[in-house]
Design an enzyme around this catalytic site. Structure first.
Site, mmCIF file in Angstrom:
data_model
loop_
_atom_site.group_PDB
_atom_site.id
_atom_site.type_symbol
_atom_site.label_atom_id
_atom_site.label_comp_id
_atom_site.label_asym_id
_atom_site.label_seq_id
_atom_site.Cartn_x
_atom_site.Cartn_y
_atom_site.Cartn_z
ATOM 1 N N ASN A 19 8.967 -75.500 -18.723
ATOM 2 C CA ASN A 19 7.680 -75.450 -19.425
ATOM 3 C C ASN A 19 6.972 -76.778 -19.159
ATOM 4 O O ASN A 19 7.290 -77.790 -19.775
ATOM 5 C CB ASN A 19 7.956 -75.241 -20.921
ATOM 6 N N ARG A 39 7.016 -71.036 -17.638
ATOM 7 C CA ARG A 39 5.986 -70.642 -18.587
ATOM 8 C C ARG A 39 4.626 -70.928 -17.943
ATOM 9 O O ARG A 39 4.381 -72.054 -17.503
ATOM 10 C CB ARG A 39 6.117 -71.446 -19.870
ATOM 11 N N ARG A 80 -6.770 -77.905 -34.348
ATOM 12 C CA ARG A 80 -7.876 -77.045 -33.885
ATOM 13 C C ARG A 80 -8.508 -76.333 -35.074
ATOM 14 O O ARG A 80 -7.800 -75.885 -35.981
ATOM 15 C CB ARG A 80 -7.364 -75.991 -32.895
#
Ligand code: AMP
Length: 402
Positions: free
Chosen positions: A10, A93, A243
Site C-alpha cells: 500500500n 492497493r 475533511r
C-alpha cells in the site's frame, strides 16, 4: 511446490505499508511500514510474526525504490525474501480505478497506462500507487502483480446514485461521477457481517459505516454496493478527521469570491484543515471524547456534528435499501469508540435499531453483535482487514494459475 504467499503493498505519497500473508490459512508472516520517504528522518518498522520482535531503522530513504529494497532485505533476513519460490504474487492497493476497473486486475503495461490516465481524478493517490507498482515490477518482473482498486466495489452503483445532477455530456468529458472509496473495506465488512448473521452475502442488506480518519458509509444490497457517501474524491459524505464531508458547493465560490482564496488554499482547507480537526482542533476521537467528558464545548459540538451526519446517512441508506438486516461499524473509530456507536444509533428504535449497553462496552478484536437479541436490525462491530481482502482477491486471481 505451489506458491502460497502474497505480499500486499500500500504505497502512499511518502509511505509504504506492507504485509506478507500465507494464503493457506490467511496468516500474517510479516508486517511493516516505511514512513517519511524522501525526508532525512525516514523510518522503517518491520515485524516478522514468527518472533513478534519489531526491528526499526531510521535515516534517509530517498524514494519508494530504496524503501522497497530495504523492505525486501528485512524480509530476506527472516527467510521471507522476494526471491522466494513460495511468493505467488504481489497485490497492490490502488485508490482510483475509475469506471474501467470493476475487478482486481493482473497488471501489465496497458493497466499501468489506464491507472496513469486516472491521475487527474486522483492526483494524490494514483501517482504514489503507480510508483509502488513500478518499483515492485522492477524487482520481480516475472512475478504476477495485481491491482486491487478502492473504487471497484462501488462500480455496481446504479446511475441514479453514481451521477451528479449536472449535464451528463459535461460530466463525461471530465469523468465526473461518484466513484466511492474504501471499497475493499466495504466489501470485506459487508461479507463478514453476513457471516456473523449466519447468512450468505446475497441474502442480506447491510449499511456499512467505515469510520476511520477517513470515513464513508455504504448501502450494500445482497452483496452489491448500491450507494456510498464518498464521490468523485474522498471529500464527500461523512465528517472525517480533517475533511469536511458534505457541504454546499457554493461555499467554494464564496471562499474564492469573498475570501479571495486560491483553489489550492480551498482544497487544503477542506481536505486537511476541516472535519473534526477544523471544528475543534483535534482529529483523534479518543482526545475528543476526553475533552467532551471534561465539558469542552467545541469538542462537544464537533462530536454532535459528526454524529448527526452519520445518522443522516443511516436514514438515507435505510430508505435506499428499503429493508435493512444489519448496520456494521468498522475502522479505527467504528471498532473502538463505543460512545460513537451508541450516539449514532440513539433514537433510531423506530427503525428497529438499538445498541445493548453492555455488549457495546465489550472490547474485542472479533466481529460481534452489539444489538439486543430482540432488535429487528442487527448492529455489529466488524473489524476491517483491507490487507487480507487485497491478498485474498490477489490470490484468487493468480493462485490457481501458479
Ligand atoms: P483508521 O483511519 O481506521 O486507522 O482510524 C484512525 C482513527 O481511529 C484515529 O484517528 C482515532 O480517531 C480513532 N481511534 C483509534 N483508536 C481509538 C479508540 N480506542 N477510541 C476512539 N477512537 C479511536
Amino acid at each position: 511446490m505451489t506458491p502460497t504467499r502474497v505480499l500486499v503493498l500500500n504505497s502512499g505519497s511518502s509511505s509504504l505499508k506492507y504485509q506478507l500473508l500465507d494464503m493457506r490459512d490467511s496468516s500474517r508472516l510479516a508486517v511493516g511500514l516505511v514512513e517519511r520517504i524522501g525526508e532525512q528522518t525516514s523510518r522503517l518498522r518491520h515485524t516478522p510474526l514468527a518472533s513478534g520482535e519489531t526491528r526499526e531503522q531510521s535515516g534517509p530513504i530517498a524514494d519508494h525504490e530504496t524503501a522497497l529494497k530495504a523492505v525486501a532485505e528485512e524480509l530476506a533476513r527472516d527467510g521471507l525474501g522476494l526471491d522466494s519460490p513460495e511468493l505467488a504474487a504481489i497485490g497492490h492497493r490502488v485508490v482510483h480505478g475509475g469506471m474501467f476497473f470493476t475487478e482486481p486486475t493482473v497488471i501489465d503495461d496497458s493497466v499501468l497506462t489506464e491507472i496513469e490516465r486516472l491521475i487527474p481524478v486522483a492526483p494524490l493517490h494514483n501517482p504514489a500507487n503507480l510508483t509502488g507498482i513500478r518499483t515492485a515490477r522492477a524487482l520481480r518482473p516475472d512475478l504476477p502483480q495485481v491491482a486491487v482498486f478502492d473504487t471497484a466495489f462501488h462500480t455496481s452503483m446504479p446511475e441514479s446514485a453514481a451521477r451528479y445532477a449536472i449535464d451528463p455530456r459535461i460530466a463525461d468529458r471530465y469523468r465526473i461521477r461518484r466513484y466511492g472509496f474504501h471499497g475493499t473495506s466495504h466489501a470485506y465488512v459487508s461479507r463478514e457481517t453476513a457471516r456473523l448473521l449466519g447468512r450468505a452475502p446475497e441474502e442480506v442488506n447491510v449499511i456499512v459505516l467505515h469510520l476511520g480518519n477517513g470515513a464513508s458509509a455504504s448501502a450494500v444490497e445482497r452483496g452489491r454496493c448500491v450507494d456510498t457517501s464518498m464521490g468523485l474524491t474522498p471529500l464527500e459524505g461523512l465528517v472525517m478527521g480533517t475533511r469536511s464531508g458534505d457541504l454546499d458547493p457554493a461555499v467554494i465560490f464564496h471562499f474564492a469570491r469573498v475570501g479571495d482564496m486560491s483553489m489550492d488554499e480551498i482544497d487544503t482547507l477542506l481536505n486537511k484543515r476541516s472535519g473534526l480537526f477544523g471544528l475543534c482542533g483535534d482529529n483523534d476521537m479518543r482526545e475528543i471524547r476526553r475533552r467532551v467528558d471534561e465539558g469542552d464545548e467545541a469538542a462537544a459540538l464537533a462530536f454532535d456534528i459528526y454524529i448527526h451526519r452519520i445518522k443522516k446517512y443511516i436514514g438515507a441508506y435505510y430508505a435506499v435499501l428499503g429493508q435493512v438486516d444489519a448496520v456494521a461499524f468498522t475502522a479505527g473509530v467504528g471498532e473502538n469508540a463505543a460512545a460513537v456507536r451508541a450516539a449514532a444509533v440513539a433514537g433510531l428504535e423506530g427503525l428497529g435499531l438499538a445498541v445493548d449497553e453492555e455488549l457495546n462496552a465489550v472490547r474485542s478484536d472479533d466481529a460481534r453483535l452489539i444489538s439486543p437479541a430482540s432488535a429487528r436490525v442487527a448492529v455489529a462491530v466488524v473489524p476491517t482487514d483491507e490487507e487480507l481482502e487485497i491478498a485474498t482477491q490477489t490470490y484468487a486471481l493468480v493462485g490457481k494459475k501458479s
